[in-house]
Structures are given as structure tokens and as C-alpha cells.
Design a protein around this motif. Sequence first.
Motif, mmCIF file in Angstrom:
data_model
loop_
_atom_site.group_PDB
_atom_site.id
_atom_site.type_symbol
_atom_site.label_atom_id
_atom_site.label_comp_id
_atom_site.label_asym_id
_atom_site.label_seq_id
_atom_site.Cartn_x
_atom_site.Cartn_y
_atom_site.Cartn_z
ATOM 1 N N GLU A 171 -1.973 -40.167 7.721
ATOM 2 C CA GLU A 171 -0.868 -40.441 7.024
ATOM 3 C C GLU A 171 -1.304 -39.658 5.600
ATOM 4 O O GLU A 171 -2.350 -39.553 5.099
ATOM 5 C CB GLU A 171 -1.177 -41.941 6.561
ATOM 6 C CG GLU A 171 -2.470 -42.450 6.288
ATOM 7 C CD GLU A 171 -2.216 -44.198 5.922
ATOM 8 O OE1 GLU A 171 -1.859 -44.707 4.864
ATOM 9 O OE2 GLU A 171 -2.612 -44.783 6.673
ATOM 10 N N GLY A 172 -0.167 -39.286 4.987
ATOM 11 C CA GLY A 172 -0.486 -38.393 3.679
ATOM 12 C C GLY A 172 0.788 -38.433 2.723
ATOM 13 O O GLY A 172 1.881 -39.074 3.132
ATOM 14 N N LEU B 199 -14.429 -40.854 11.647
ATOM 15 C CA LEU B 199 -12.920 -40.818 11.709
ATOM 16 C C LEU B 199 -13.007 -42.243 12.948
ATOM 17 O O LEU B 199 -13.731 -41.947 13.929
ATOM 18 C CB LEU B 199 -12.410 -39.633 12.469
ATOM 19 C CG LEU B 199 -12.313 -38.427 11.240
ATOM 20 C CD1 LEU B 199 -11.607 -37.445 11.754
ATOM 21 C CD2 LEU B 199 -11.825 -38.965 9.768
ATOM 22 N N GLN B 200 -11.945 -43.022 13.161
ATOM 23 C CA GLN B 200 -11.723 -43.845 14.006
ATOM 24 C C GLN B 200 -10.390 -43.360 14.792
ATOM 25 O O GLN B 200 -9.264 -43.275 14.092
ATOM 26 C CB GLN B 200 -11.430 -45.216 13.418
ATOM 27 C CG GLN B 200 -12.472 -45.687 12.662
ATOM 28 C CD GLN B 200 -13.836 -46.133 13.718
ATOM 29 O OE1 GLN B 200 -13.755 -46.718 14.868
ATOM 30 N NE2 GLN B 200 -14.906 -45.511 13.170
ATOM 31 N N PRO B 201 -10.431 -43.238 16.049
ATOM 32 C CA PRO B 201 -9.455 -42.939 17.010
ATOM 33 C C PRO B 201 -8.345 -44.068 16.871
ATOM 34 O O PRO B 201 -8.824 -45.217 16.765
ATOM 35 C CB PRO B 201 -10.015 -42.486 18.476
ATOM 36 C CG PRO B 201 -11.091 -43.534 18.494
ATOM 37 C CD PRO B 201 -11.804 -43.384 17.002
ATOM 38 N N GLY C 255 -7.718 -41.109 10.740
ATOM 39 C CA GLY C 255 -8.678 -41.840 11.307
ATOM 40 C C GLY C 255 -9.470 -42.741 10.439
ATOM 41 O O GLY C 255 -10.344 -43.395 10.399
ATOM 42 N N GLY C 256 -8.619 -43.386 9.361
ATOM 43 C CA GLY C 256 -8.622 -44.346 8.397
ATOM 44 C C GLY C 256 -9.641 -43.769 7.292
ATOM 45 O O GLY C 256 -10.358 -44.625 6.395
ATOM 46 N N GLN C 257 -10.006 -42.509 7.290
ATOM 47 C CA GLN C 257 -10.753 -42.098 6.226
ATOM 48 C C GLN C 257 -9.923 -41.224 5.128
ATOM 49 O O GLN C 257 -9.144 -40.219 5.711
ATOM 50 C CB GLN C 257 -11.829 -41.193 6.668
ATOM 51 C CG GLN C 257 -13.009 -42.080 7.364
ATOM 52 C CD GLN C 257 -13.913 -42.953 6.517
ATOM 53 O OE1 GLN C 257 -13.893 -42.597 5.502
ATOM 54 N NE2 GLN C 257 -14.136 -44.024 6.999
ATOM 55 N N GLU D 207 -16.612 -32.556 6.071
ATOM 56 C CA GLU D 207 -17.235 -32.808 7.356
ATOM 57 C C GLU D 207 -17.001 -34.073 7.775
ATOM 58 O O GLU D 207 -16.922 -35.124 7.280
ATOM 59 C CB GLU D 207 -18.662 -32.714 7.525
ATOM 60 C CG GLU D 207 -19.128 -31.162 7.357
ATOM 61 C CD GLU D 207 -20.546 -30.875 7.714
ATOM 62 O OE1 GLU D 207 -21.173 -31.976 7.994
ATOM 63 O OE2 GLU D 207 -20.834 -29.721 8.035
ATOM 64 N N ALA D 208 -16.248 -34.145 9.201
ATOM 65 C CA ALA D 208 -15.760 -35.529 9.760
ATOM 66 C C ALA D 208 -16.327 -35.718 11.289
ATOM 67 O O ALA D 208 -16.135 -34.666 12.105
ATOM 68 C CB ALA D 208 -14.189 -35.325 9.730
#
Length: 187
Positions: free
Chosen positions: A155-156, A27-29, A123-125, A143-144
Motif C-alpha cells: 500500500e502506498g 515482512l509478513q506475507p 508486508g506491514g512494514q 533491507e527486508a
Amino acid sequence: MTILKTAALAATAIVLATATWAAPLKLQPADPQPTGLKQGLGVKYYFDSVRTLREAERAYKKAKPGKPLAGLDYRDTAEGDETLTSGKAQKVIAVIEGYVRFDAPGTYKIDFMSNDGLEMKIGGQEVVFFDGVHGCDPSKQVEAEVPVAGWYPLEGLYFQRKGTACLLMRAGIGSPEWMENESFGYK
């Protein structure tokens, strides 16, 4: 090559492929980290009867802003109860945006419960793609890797067709726990 040797090579290839799939998502913060967030999540609604997330995608352009979500702790409703904050019980499509806060770095186990379909990116994933019409069921756990504590974009896309509704998120290092509403923010 003997049949036994061929079988052993095939088994090794399957194990290696499975190990690759099992690697934690990275994941990217949010960069920069947001400030002045309101608690909860932004949401836009569109109302239509759909059976899949692909059918629900048309909501992205047509959805209208709704009352913000408190977070992602919407327990299973009774039939006829409001879905999320939509003001309606059935045929609800929600586009959800905001941030989720992880308080510590580490490898998290993440899953969701939804009724019906849910696609969520953090986080982009893509952390969940739980399609179709179903009861308030758990998604597959992923798992992330969370490299640093802080806010991560979320986003969902969610839809509820008919009957009851639910939408919940669990995450944790070790074993997942229900995410508190205070863990979510939006601008």
C-alpha cells in the motif's frame, strides 16, 4: 572516568544503536495467499497541489478509482506527460494498493525512484518514506527479510506536484533490480 574511556563508551553506544537500525525489516506475507489476482496495482486518484506526504494524506478519503497501474515501472516523463494512469500531468495524488510477489525467501535490498513524494508499505512494514518535492531521485535503500516466497500486501501514497513524474521499484537479494510488472497483482 577518563575522557578517553567516556568517548569509547559513547562510540560503542552509537555503533550498537546503528546496528539496531540496520536490522532488516521483517515482512509478513499475505495470509491467506491471494488467488485470481489481476496483473498490476489498484489506484485511486485525487488532484490537488501538495508539497508533503502529510498534506497528501487527505486523498485517502477523497480519492476516486482510476485505471489500474501496470506495476511500478513508470520512468521519468517529459513535462506535460501523464502521471501514472491519472489522465493528468500535474497535481496528482495516488493511493496505491495491491500485492508484490517475491519469488524466493531471503534478505532483499529494496529502493524506489519517485518524483515527488512516496510512502510505501510492504508486508506491514514501511519500506520507504521519501517526502517532499524533488526530481526523479532514488530513495534510501532498506533491507527486508522475506521469510517465504509469495505475495505480500503493498500500500502506498504518492504525489506529483509539477514538472516531470516517475515511480519505480527495485528489489533483489544481493543487489536490487527493476521489478517486472508481472510481480504485482490486485483484486
